[in-house]
Design a protein around this motif. Structure first.
Motif, PDB file in Angstrom:
ATOM      1  N   CYS A  69      -3.068   7.609 -28.936  1.00 51.94           N
ATOM      2  CA  CYS A  69      -2.072   6.848 -29.665  1.00 51.94           C
ATOM      3  C   CYS A  69      -0.873   7.765 -29.837  1.00 51.94           C
ATOM      4  O   CYS A  69      -0.991   8.846 -30.438  1.00 51.94           O
ATOM      5  N   LEU A  70       0.271   7.359 -29.294  1.00 55.05           N
ATOM      6  CA  LEU A  70       1.476   8.179 -29.319  1.00 55.05           C
ATOM      7  C   LEU A  70       2.583   7.465 -30.078  1.00 55.05           C
ATOM      8  O   LEU A  70       2.622   6.231 -30.134  1.00 55.05           O
ATOM      9  N   ASP A  71       3.504   8.251 -30.628  1.00 51.84           N
ATOM     10  CA  ASP A  71       4.701   7.690 -31.226  1.00 51.84           C
ATOM     11  C   ASP A  71       5.586   7.146 -30.110  1.00 51.84           C
ATOM     12  O   ASP A  71       5.954   7.875 -29.179  1.00 51.84           O
ATOM     13  N   ALA A  72       5.933   5.864 -30.182  1.00 53.40           N
ATOM     14  CA  ALA A  72       6.666   5.239 -29.083  1.00 53.40           C
ATOM     15  C   ALA A  72       8.076   5.799 -28.921  1.00 53.40           C
ATOM     16  O   ALA A  72       8.636   5.767 -27.826  1.00 53.40           O
ATOM     17  N   ALA A  73       8.650   6.328 -29.984  1.00 54.01           N
ATOM     18  CA  ALA A  73      10.013   6.845 -29.917  1.00 54.01           C
ATOM     19  C   ALA A  73      10.083   8.281 -29.429  1.00 54.01           C
ATOM     20  O   ALA A  73      11.050   8.676 -28.764  1.00 54.01           O
ATOM     21  N   THR A  74       9.042   9.078 -29.720  1.00 57.82           N
ATOM     22  CA  THR A  74       9.110  10.513 -29.424  1.00 57.82           C
ATOM     23  C   THR A  74       8.020  11.022 -28.482  1.00 57.82           C
ATOM     24  O   THR A  74       8.150  12.103 -27.914  1.00 57.82           O
ATOM     25  N   GLY A  75       6.924  10.278 -28.347  1.00 55.87           N
ATOM     26  CA  GLY A  75       5.786  10.745 -27.555  1.00 55.87           C
ATOM     27  C   GLY A  75       4.853  11.655 -28.322  1.00 55.87           C
ATOM     28  O   GLY A  75       3.858  12.145 -27.772  1.00 55.87           O
ATOM     29  N   GLU A  76       5.129  11.879 -29.592  1.00 56.35           N
ATOM     30  CA  GLU A  76       4.274  12.742 -30.414  1.00 56.35           C
ATOM     31  C   GLU A  76       2.885  12.115 -30.554  1.00 56.35           C
ATOM     32  O   GLU A  76       2.742  10.915 -30.797  1.00 56.35           O
ATOM     33  N   GLU A  77       1.847  12.958 -30.416  1.00 61.85           N
ATOM     34  CA  GLU A  77       0.474  12.477 -30.518  1.00 61.85           C
ATOM     35  C   GLU A  77       0.115  12.157 -31.971  1.00 61.85           C
ATOM     36  O   GLU A  77       0.263  12.992 -32.851  1.00 61.85           O
ATOM     37  N   ARG A  78      -0.365  10.950 -32.191  1.00 59.14           N
ATOM     38  CA  ARG A  78      -0.816  10.554 -33.523  1.00 59.14           C
ATOM     39  C   ARG A  78      -2.322  10.716 -33.659  1.00 59.14           C
ATOM     40  O   ARG A  78      -2.812  11.186 -34.664  1.00 59.14           O
ATOM     41  N   TRP A  79      -3.057  10.272 -32.654  1.00 58.01           N
ATOM     42  CA  TRP A  79      -4.491  10.540 -32.622  1.00 58.01           C
ATOM     43  C   TRP A  79      -5.010  10.396 -31.197  1.00 58.01           C
ATOM     44  O   TRP A  79      -4.333   9.843 -30.338  1.00 58.01           O
ATOM     45  N   LYS A  80      -6.215  10.935 -30.996  1.00 55.14           N
ATOM     46  CA  LYS A  80      -6.827  10.924 -29.658  1.00 55.14           C
ATOM     47  C   LYS A  80      -8.324  10.767 -29.793  1.00 55.14           C
ATOM     48  O   LYS A  80      -8.932  11.255 -30.756  1.00 55.14           O
ATOM     49  N   ARG A  81      -8.947  10.104 -28.816  1.00 60.52           N
ATOM     50  CA  ARG A  81     -10.415  10.064 -28.700  1.00 60.52           C
ATOM     51  C   ARG A  81     -10.794  10.407 -27.263  1.00 60.52           C
ATOM     52  O   ARG A  81     -10.102  10.023 -26.307  1.00 60.52           O
TER      53      ARG A  81
END
Length: 443
Positions: free
Chosen positions: A156-168
């Motif tokens: 799950c990434l921030d759509a504006a910046t590409g920053e990672e919010r979470w991962k599985r």
């Protein structure tokens, strides 16, 4: 003999009703996930070309990308594409699992000019056949974009910046084994949940809280995760999450994962790809080599029974492209490469033709179908966009134009196997070298 018999299965895993009225003239619509806003392969915009201009439609922009089968998603003026960068040979034959090393990427592209706004990149080793790149179209909602890579990396990434919010990590967290053609089942957003086909013991399907990635529930076990996307229908007075597994067709409560019903199914080589198609009280599923079923859904509560199945002269084997319902028929590409229409509920074939792809049938020949108003837009494996009408009388081509080059290879021919996105009166499509935006507005 077995490999020859099953050779058409590979293409399908790389990729996979009543139609509301079109949106008003002047309204632009996004294409934020696989099969469009309502996940039904219907393009609801109007004001589009009736025929292509002399010399073909205008290319708005071209942006370099690397390999992949995943279609683009378009939302809020941005285009999201996933790809795979590797120096290894990524043209591996059907049943060969040759390890390749590289990195998967998520690219965010400015929809106006094709400029890459950000990249999210992570290393991955492929152990799959046809290792050109990711299979699953990104899913965009609000300020988030979700991506699933070929080896089970869910982000799950921030759509504006590409920053990672979470991962599985599906293999590590669920002991899920990578299928022959990798993870190819497009994730499904449902309310506060992101529902994914994962694999592993008791976790064939898992629902995650979409903001945090926390597991909400898990359900079922299958002998392989297969490639069919999770699908929600309404029948028997309840919402049902339909899971088309390699060894069963099952229905569970999308809120809890509690099973409603299950019927046996046997996919050849674990290859079940299409999303189930509901038409009234009927539910159709199908896969390679006559492994098809027509189910009748119970109207009094969640339940189903088999009407017919596994018959060579009924239905079709949609191993390449998602079939869709239209005018009391189901229309799709059979494993033979023929565009086929069959009657419901009898399953009798009304007509078939190789025409969208070639003059003569080509095994596993394919074109992605999207309904728009009273016609269809088809994107062929040759890189051509076709405008056509499909009726009970047959397939009628209106016009066609080349929009991108086929850069991959299958069964000795050049192909491009990628579902386009239709948004903003444009088509967005990629191959293994570029993502292209093509103008389709008639103004």
């Amino acid at each position: 003999m077995r490999c020859s018999r099953n050779r058409t299965l590979a293409i399908a895993a790389l990729l996979g009703c009543v139609f509301p009225a079109a949106t008003p003239e002047g309204h632009a619509e996004d294409w934020p996930q696989w099969m469009g806003p309502q996940r039904d392969n219907v393009w609801r915009e109007t004001g589009l070309l009736e025929r292509f201009p002399e010399g073909g439609p205008t290319v708005v922009w071209r942006t370099p990308v690397a390999g992949g089968y995943a279609g683009p998603a378009v939302a809020d003026g941005r285009v999201f594409v996933t790809d795979y960068v590797s120096t290894d040979d990524v043209k591996v034959s059907n049943f060969e699992r040759k390890p390749t090393s590289g990195s998967e990427r998520v690219l965010c592209i400015d929809g106006a000019n094709g400029e890459v706004l950000w990249r999210h990149e992570y290393p991955v080793q492929y152990t799959i056949s046809y290792p050109a790149g990711p299979r699953c179209t990104p899913v965009v909602e609000g300020d988030r974009v979700y991506t699933l890579g070929s080896e089970g990396d869910l982000f799950c990434l921030d759509a504006a910046t590409g920053e990672e919010r979470w991962k599985r990590d599906f293999p590590e967290e669920y002991n899920a084994k990578t299928s022959l053609w990798g993870w190819a089942s497009h994730p499904l957003l449902d309310g506060e949940k992101l529902i994914c086909v994962v694999g592993g013991e008791g976790s064939h399907v898992v629902a995650f809280e979409k903001h945090t990635g926390e597991e909400l529930w898990r359900a079922r076990t299958a002998n392989d995760q297969g490639y069919s996307p999770p699908t929600i229908i309404e029948a028997g007075g309840v919402r049902q999450l339909i899971l088309l597994q390699p060894d069963a067709v099952a229905s569970v409560d999308p809120e809890t994962g509690t099973e409603y019903w299950s019927l046996p199914y046997q996919a050849t080589s674990g290859s079940i790809i299409m999303s189930p198609v509901q038409v009234g009280e009927y539910l159709y599923v199908g896969g390679y080599d006559k492994k098809n079923l027509l189910l009748r859904l119970d109207s009094e509560g969640p339940g189903a029974e088999v009407v017919w199945g596994n018959q060579s002269k009924r239905g079709l084997s949609p191993v390449n492209v998602q079939p869709i319902a239209h005018q009391g028929m189901i229309v799709g590409f059979d494993q033979s490469g023929l565009l086929t229409a069959f009657e419901l509920p009898s399953g009798e074939r009304i007509w078939e033709t190789p025409q969208p792809v070639s003059e003569r049938r080509v095994g596993s020949g394919s074109a992605f179908l999207v309904k728009q108003d009273d016609r269809f837009w088809l994107f062929t494996e040759n890189g051509e966009l076709v405008i056509a009408r499909i009726t009970r009388k047959g397939f009628e081509e209106i016009d066609r134009a080349k929009v991108i080059e086929p850069t991959n290879n299958a069964f000795g021919r050049d192909v491009v196997w990628c579902m386009p996105a239709f948004a903003n009166r444009r088509v967005y499509v990629r191959n293994d070298a570029e993502c292209v935006c093509v103008e389709l507005s008639r103004n």
